[in-house]
Enzyme design. Structure first.
Site, mmCIF file in Angstrom:
data_model
loop_
_atom_site.group_PDB
_atom_site.id
_atom_site.type_symbol
_atom_site.label_atom_id
_atom_site.label_comp_id
_atom_site.label_asym_id
_atom_site.label_seq_id
_atom_site.Cartn_x
_atom_site.Cartn_y
_atom_site.Cartn_z
ATOM 1 N N GLU A 197 0.874 -1.180 0.000
ATOM 2 C CA GLU A 197 0.000 0.000 0.000
ATOM 3 C C GLU A 197 0.903 1.219 0.000
ATOM 4 O O GLU A 197 1.669 1.439 0.944
ATOM 5 C CB GLU A 197 -0.930 0.032 1.210
ATOM 6 N N CYS A 237 -2.853 7.930 4.424
ATOM 7 C CA CYS A 237 -2.702 7.535 3.020
ATOM 8 C C CYS A 237 -3.962 7.796 2.209
ATOM 9 O O CYS A 237 -3.878 8.035 1.002
ATOM 10 C CB CYS A 237 -2.309 6.067 2.939
#
Length: 535
Positions: free
Chosen positions: A272, A306
């Site tokens: 990720e 994020c």
């Protein structure tokens, strides 16, 4: 922006220095640090609190040999753990779920002290951890159970799929969500029957160690989950070379480098990575709700998330109204460092992140962008505070236009038609998260499906998908590979194995039967099989 009045909580949790979050009590920090594997033969690292700059913890740093030894020990412990019934492993997570919620004040303090978050943002990590533990504590056995499939010849071929754990999973966790991302990656790996060797970031290692402590208290056998600390330049090679599967959360350049290294071993990985996440406000949106949602979407954890929004596209017909409401709500945010719920936003986590945020804003200003609110550091509140910042008229030449800022900064852009908004929202190398705001949720769902992002939230910034643990989360394009959460977040830690049992008829011509006759008979059979249900 206003600042909260710092105040001591007056309880046996991390001490307060000058009324703000300082260092955890030495005895508690030492207890958690004692759970780290290795580090006796290398110089320790001292970490400091973003709120004050005071010492937080002294952390042992593993050597390459320490890390490889951790994998070897974990590999031995994994065999007995994998042999336990999945239902028994699930019970560990059910107990862990309750422990996390019952003792949340401990880790809320640790997260605030180490990451510099407002307490409400730290609670998001507690809630996420509990949701992950509950989901995999309830559904792992169902997801992992053997699956029957149609055999090549009905009644004569019995086929199915079974799942085996990978072995030892390496997890490299980031500094920004130290508790939640530990839970989201480590817990399903354990439920699949693997052992785990985790490397948290030094800056925010204590929340991961706290969860490690609670997991063993909940019944996880000692040694199945091991924690090592160290710089990637020292122990990175061991993590890649010893892992049977590697899970990494961090920057896109580092993720690409790790993927190249893992590819040489032909083992699996999930990544990720970065994001430049858009929010699209349609002309029929409730402006007040969209503006309030934007505040949370952009400034939670000071933008160090994020999936936080860094670009907002607002229809020209409501752009002025939205901008006014958004600026007003942003300027009402309370900044502070107390260990309570008095602040809406905390500080950045590191001096490097503060410098990066300041550089993006300064570059945009120099190129003609207008700062509508914020745009400056607040050393009067603490060494790493930066005001929540809204900018507009950002030119394409500015770094802020395309690069991930990872801080409390967002740019507003107008658009004339929805197709243009979608094209511009998708005009990025990233594809992690997106947000759509509209009164027509059916239209919002349809538009969401046109956005090139792994998760898209309608009338929410990120929490709807982030908290829906039953659906996968991950990135498209340069935002990553693989998914966490849901069935995919568990099955990625397994190897699938197909088994078929053939009875009676051989799948080759009988003795003495001409091959041409056999193939004609099989052709007729294959045509008939296509019409059977379930084929």
């Amino acid at each position: 922006m206003t600042s909260t009045t710092p105040q001591s909580l007056g309880r046996d949790v991390p001490s307060t220095i000058g009324g703000v979050a300082g260092a955890p009590p030495a005895t508690r920090a030492a207890t958690l640090v004692g759970r780290v594997t290795g580090g006796k033969d290398s110089a320790p690292v001292e970490t400091t609190s973003p709120f004050t700059g005071s010492l937080t913890a002294t952390l042992p740093q593993a050597t390459d040999a320490d890390t490889r030894a951790a994998f070897a020990a974990a590999r031995q412990a994994q065999q007995a753990w994998a042999a336990r019934p999945v239902a028994e492993r699930q019970r560990v997570l059910v107990r862990l779920h309750d422990l996390v919620l019952d003792r949340q004040d401990e880790v809320l303090d640790l997260i605030q002290v180490e990451a510099g978050k407002a307490r409400i943002d730290a609670f998001d990590e507690v809630a996420s951890t509990a949701l992950v533990a509950a989901y995999y504590g309830r559904h792992s056995a169902r997801i992992l159970r053997p699956r029957r499939a149609a055999g090549v010849i009905p009644a004569l071929t019995r086929a199915g799929e079974v799942r085996h754990p990978k072995g030892v999973v390496g997890v490299i966790s980031p500094w920004n969500y130290p508790l939640a991302l530990t839970a989201m990656d480590v817990l399903p790996a354990l439920m699949a029957g693997n052992a785990v060797v985790q490397k948290p970031d030094n800056q925010t290692a204590l929340p991961a160690l706290w969860l490690h402590e609670l997991a063993e208290e909940a019944g996880l056998p000692a040694g199945v989950w091991r924690v090592v600390l160290g710089r990637g330049s020292t122990i990175g090679a061991a993590l890649v070379e010893e892992s049977d599967y590697l899970c990494f959360t961090g920057s896109t350049p580092t993720g690409k480098a790790l993927a190249g290294q893992v590819a040489q071993r032909l083992t699996g990985y999930s990544l990720e990575l970065g994001g430049k996440n858009p929010m699209v406000v349609l002309p029929d949106a409730d402006v007040a709700k969209a503006a309030a949602g934007a505040v949370t979407a952009c400034f939670s954890s000071a933008g160090q998330l994020c999936v936080s929004v860094e670009r907002i596209y607002v229809h020209d017909g409501i752009r002025e109204e939205f901008t006014r409401a958004f600026v007003e709500r942003t300027e009402a945010l309370r900044l502070g460092a107390a260990l309570d719920y008095g602040a809406d936003m905390g500080s950045l986590t590191s001096a490097e992140q503060l410098a990066a945020v300041d550089a993006h804003v300064a570059d945009a200003r120099e190129r003609g962008a207008r700062v509508l609110t914020g745009g400056r550091a607040r050393p009067d509140l603490g060494p790493l505070f930066y005001e929540p910042t809204i900018v507009t008229d950002v030119p394409e030449s500015a770094r802020l236009f395309r690069e991930e800022t990872f801080g409390p900064v967002v740019a507003i852009y107008g658009y004339a038609n929805v197709d243009d908004a979608i094209e511009r929202a998708n005009d990025t190398k990233y594809g992690l998260n997106a947000s759509v705001w509209t009164r027509d949720t059916r239209a919002g769902w349809a538009l969401a499906a046109r956005l090139k992002a792994g998760t898209v939230n309608v009338n929410e910034g990120f929490a709807a998908t982030f908290g829906s643990v039953g659906v996968p989360m991950g990135g498209m394009k340069e935002s990553g590979v693989g998914r966490r959460n849901g069935a995919e977040g568990l099955l990625k830690y397994t190897e699938s194995q197909s088994i078929a049992v053939q009875r009676g008829l051989r799948l080759r011509p009988f003795r003495g039967m001409p091959p041409a006759l056999w193939t004609r008979a099989m052709t007729v059979s294959l045509k008939a099989l296509r019409r059977l249900p379930g084929r």
